[in-house]
Write an enzyme that holds these catalytic residues in place. Structure first.
Site, PDB file in Angstrom:
ATOM      1  N   ARG A 226       0.847  -1.189   0.000  1.00  0.00           N
ATOM      2  CA  ARG A 226       0.000   0.000   0.000  1.00  0.00           C
ATOM      3  C   ARG A 226       0.887   1.245   0.000  1.00  0.00           C
ATOM      4  NH1 ARG A 226      -3.424  -2.735  -1.680  1.00  0.00           N
ATOM      5  NH2 ARG A 226      -5.445  -3.244  -0.750  1.00  0.00           N
ATOM      6  N   HIS A 274      -0.630   0.165  -9.828  1.00  0.00           N
ATOM      7  CA  HIS A 274      -1.349  -0.773  -8.951  1.00  0.00           C
ATOM      8  C   HIS A 274      -1.799  -2.007  -9.740  1.00  0.00           C
ATOM      9  CE1 HIS A 274      -3.754  -1.091  -4.989  1.00  0.00           C
ATOM     10  NE2 HIS A 274      -3.574  -2.295  -5.497  1.00  0.00           N
TER      11      HIS A 274
HETATM   12  P1  NDP Z   1      -1.842 -11.628   5.094  1.00  0.00           P
HETATM   13  O1  NDP Z   1      -2.800 -11.117   6.098  1.00  0.00           O
HETATM   14  O2  NDP Z   1      -1.949 -13.041   4.646  1.00  0.00           O
HETATM   15  O3  NDP Z   1      -0.344 -11.442   5.630  1.00  0.00           O
HETATM   16  C1  NDP Z   1       0.060 -10.301   6.314  1.00  0.00           C
HETATM   17  C2  NDP Z   1       1.431 -10.550   6.904  1.00  0.00           C
HETATM   18  O4  NDP Z   1       1.904  -9.327   7.474  1.00  0.00           O
HETATM   19  C3  NDP Z   1       1.412 -11.592   8.026  1.00  0.00           C
HETATM   20  O5  NDP Z   1       2.583 -12.358   7.972  1.00  0.00           O
HETATM   21  C4  NDP Z   1       1.399 -10.724   9.269  1.00  0.00           C
HETATM   22  O6  NDP Z   1       1.972 -11.344  10.416  1.00  0.00           O
HETATM   23  C5  NDP Z   1       2.292  -9.579   8.824  1.00  0.00           C
HETATM   24  N1  NDP Z   1       2.072  -8.385   9.646  1.00  0.00           N
HETATM   25  C6  NDP Z   1       0.956  -7.661   9.825  1.00  0.00           C
HETATM   26  N2  NDP Z   1       1.158  -6.645  10.668  1.00  0.00           N
HETATM   27  C7  NDP Z   1       2.444  -6.743  11.051  1.00  0.00           C
HETATM   28  C8  NDP Z   1       3.252  -5.994  11.919  1.00  0.00           C
HETATM   29  N3  NDP Z   1       2.776  -4.923  12.589  1.00  0.00           N
HETATM   30  N4  NDP Z   1       4.531  -6.378  12.105  1.00  0.00           N
HETATM   31  C9  NDP Z   1       5.023  -7.475  11.465  1.00  0.00           C
HETATM   32  N5  NDP Z   1       4.306  -8.227  10.605  1.00  0.00           N
HETATM   33  C10 NDP Z   1       3.035  -7.855  10.404  1.00  0.00           C
HETATM   34  O7  NDP Z   1      -1.929 -10.624   3.851  1.00  0.00           O
HETATM   35  P2  NDP Z   1      -1.635 -10.947   2.306  1.00  0.00           P
HETATM   36  O8  NDP Z   1      -0.297 -11.566   2.208  1.00  0.00           O
HETATM   37  O9  NDP Z   1      -2.781 -11.645   1.683  1.00  0.00           O
HETATM   38  O10 NDP Z   1      -1.637  -9.456   1.698  1.00  0.00           O
HETATM   39  C11 NDP Z   1      -0.720  -8.465   2.111  1.00  0.00           C
HETATM   40  C12 NDP Z   1      -1.095  -7.131   1.500  1.00  0.00           C
HETATM   41  O11 NDP Z   1      -0.762  -7.097   0.111  1.00  0.00           O
HETATM   42  C13 NDP Z   1      -2.579  -6.768   1.489  1.00  0.00           C
HETATM   43  O12 NDP Z   1      -2.993  -6.313   2.765  1.00  0.00           O
HETATM   44  C14 NDP Z   1      -2.643  -5.693   0.428  1.00  0.00           C
HETATM   45  O13 NDP Z   1      -2.460  -4.422   1.016  1.00  0.00           O
HETATM   46  C15 NDP Z   1      -1.469  -5.994  -0.481  1.00  0.00           C
HETATM   47  N6  NDP Z   1      -1.908  -6.372  -1.839  1.00  0.00           N
HETATM   48  C16 NDP Z   1      -1.495  -5.603  -2.888  1.00  0.00           C
HETATM   49  C17 NDP Z   1      -1.879  -5.929  -4.164  1.00  0.00           C
HETATM   50  C18 NDP Z   1      -1.411  -5.137  -5.341  1.00  0.00           C
HETATM   51  O14 NDP Z   1      -1.884  -5.350  -6.465  1.00  0.00           O
HETATM   52  N7  NDP Z   1      -0.487  -4.217  -5.188  1.00  0.00           N
HETATM   53  C19 NDP Z   1      -2.732  -7.103  -4.452  1.00  0.00           C
HETATM   54  C20 NDP Z   1      -3.093  -7.846  -3.258  1.00  0.00           C
HETATM   55  C21 NDP Z   1      -2.695  -7.480  -2.006  1.00  0.00           C
HETATM   56  P3  NDP Z   1       1.317 -12.689  11.054  1.00  0.00           P
HETATM   57  O15 NDP Z   1       1.703 -13.801  10.111  1.00  0.00           O
HETATM   58  O16 NDP Z   1       1.995 -12.809  12.369  1.00  0.00           O
HETATM   59  O17 NDP Z   1      -0.161 -12.440  11.131  1.00  0.00           O
HETATM   60  C1  OXD Z   2      -5.876  -5.906  -3.236  1.00  0.00           C
HETATM   61  C2  OXD Z   2      -5.223  -5.071  -4.238  1.00  0.00           C
HETATM   62  O1  OXD Z   2      -5.789  -5.617  -2.038  1.00  0.00           O
HETATM   63  O2  OXD Z   2      -5.434  -5.276  -5.453  1.00  0.00           O
HETATM   64  O3  OXD Z   2      -6.518  -6.917  -3.630  1.00  0.00           O
HETATM   65  O4  OXD Z   2      -4.447  -4.179  -3.866  1.00  0.00           O
END
Ligand code: NDP
Ligand code: OXD
Length: 311
Positions: A226, A274
């Site tokens: 993000r 994006h």
């Molecule tokens: P998940 O919820 O599966 O994974 C999030 C990870 O981040 C987990 O490992 C979590 O830890 C870790 N995390 C969260 N908060 C913290 C923190 N404060 N400190 C350390 N680690 C932290 O999310 P996804 O992998 O599915 O997606 C991640 C992000 O990717 C989405 O939220 C979205 O914003 C972005 N995205 C972007 C896209 C694009 O086109 N650019 C498309 C899709 C997604 P824990 O394992 O301990 O819970």
């Molecule tokens: C999502 C993205 O969060 O596309 O799915 O960024």
């Protein structure tokens, strides 16, 4: 019982989601559109793609919200969001798209594509050293669905990979780090840093001057999570000072990126609009509808959001 489709979608996107959701929904559920005629009180399920704030509050019998996006930061920032279970999208096709994107960006940086592009602009024929993947350490912030999958793919290409999460995790062939101590260790060893954290109050502005100072000099950044994770002025300063060598950015504070934004013309920044991984209605509708069936049957849904945690 009605399932509502609501979001910031253009006409073609709306039509695609409508067609695929209608096909995938379990028997007994009928799809209604937010801007079409419908009985609000009959709506128990909402499929949402960044709906305007306040709109879901009009559905007083809502019981379950399924996001059609993986990230739910904008959804959760709605102060009038009803207090019902929310699932984010966990779709293997989206994960595969993200893996391909991260591998493409990391390998392009590793193989020095930006430096050769700058040389081309100068018509300069110069061959650079070619270290192998095993000499290029990659750190991944956010080690969930997407981060862990990207880590596995990079490790399979011989990159030494570390991943950072909130709670301890374990992935074969990857150094798994967590918490405050883990982050310092990861940053000190990240020649390329990939951000795949969710946007929460804790992670907003995480990619800042202090974080960049902990990276090896000349490190490179890939932000596919993000825009609000990044402090933009700190990135520009780190690039100017040589602390960072290059940044590939897929997400921005303001999207579309304004045409006068300095990132567009910066020779050490690549801008992508994006596109790291779309939600594809073909696959996502099946998963979203499957979650509705699970919810109705009282079974666990995939990607249940913890509202306290913010992801
Ligand atoms: P998940 O919820 O599966 O994974 C999030 C990870 O981040 C987990 O490992 C979590 O830890 C870790 N995390 C969260 N908060 C913290 C923190 N404060 N400190 C350390 N680690 C932290 O999310 P996804 O992998 O599915 O997606 C991640 C992000 O990717 C989405 O939220 C979205 O914003 C972005 N995205 C972007 C896209 C694009 O086109 N650019 C498309 C899709 C997604 P824990 O394992 O301990 O819970
Ligand atoms: C999502 C993205 O969060 O596309 O799915 O960024």
């Amino acid at each position: 019982m009605s399932a509502l489709l609501i979001g910031s979608l253009d006409e073609a996107e709306y039509a695609a989601w409508r067609a695929h959701l209608t096909r995938a929904l379990p028997a007994g559920e009928s799809l209604v559109l937010a801007d079409g005629p419908h009985d609000r009180d009959a709506v128990e399920i909402a499929f949402v793609a960044n709906p305007p704030h306040g709109t879901l509050a009009h559905y007083r019998n809502l019981r379950f919200v399924q996001s059609l996006w993986a990230g739910v930061d904008r959804l959760l920032s709605d102060p009038a969001l009803p207090d019902v279970p929310i699932a984010r999208l966990v779709d293997p096709d989206l994960t595969q798209a993200m893996v391909e994107t991260v591998v493409a960006h990391v390998t392009a940086l590793h193989r020095q594509a930006p430096a050769y592009a700058r040389q081309q602009a100068r018509r300069e024929w110069k061959q650079r050293a070619q270290p192998l993947a095993r000499e290029c350490r990659v750190g991944i912030l956010g080690f969930g669905e997407l981060g862990a999958a990207a880590a596995r793919a990079l490790a399979a290409l011989s990159f030494p990979v570390s991943g950072w999460s909130r709670s301890p995790r374990s992935v074969d062939g990857v150094a798994c780090l967590s918490g405050d101590q883990g982050i310092e260790h990861l940053l000190a060893q990240a020649d390329i840093l990939v951000n795949l954290l969710p946007l929460t109050p804790e992670t907003t502005g995480f990619l800042d001057r202090d974080l960049f100072a902990h990276l090896p000099q000349g490190a490179r950044l890939v932000n596919v999570a993000r825009g609000a994770h990044l402090v933009e002025d700190d990135l520009l300063a780190a690039l100017d000072a040589g602390q960072l060598e290059h940044a590939i950015l897929d997400v921005f504070h303001e999207e579309p990126l304004p045409s006068d934004h300095p990132f567009w013309t910066h020779e050490r920044i690549n801008v992508f609009p994006h596109v790291a991984a779309y939600s594809a209605p073909e696959s996502a509708a099946r998963i979203a509808a499957g979650n509705v069936a699970a919810f109705r049957a009282g079974q666990p849904v995939a990607g249940l959001v913890d509202r306290e945690r913010g992801y």
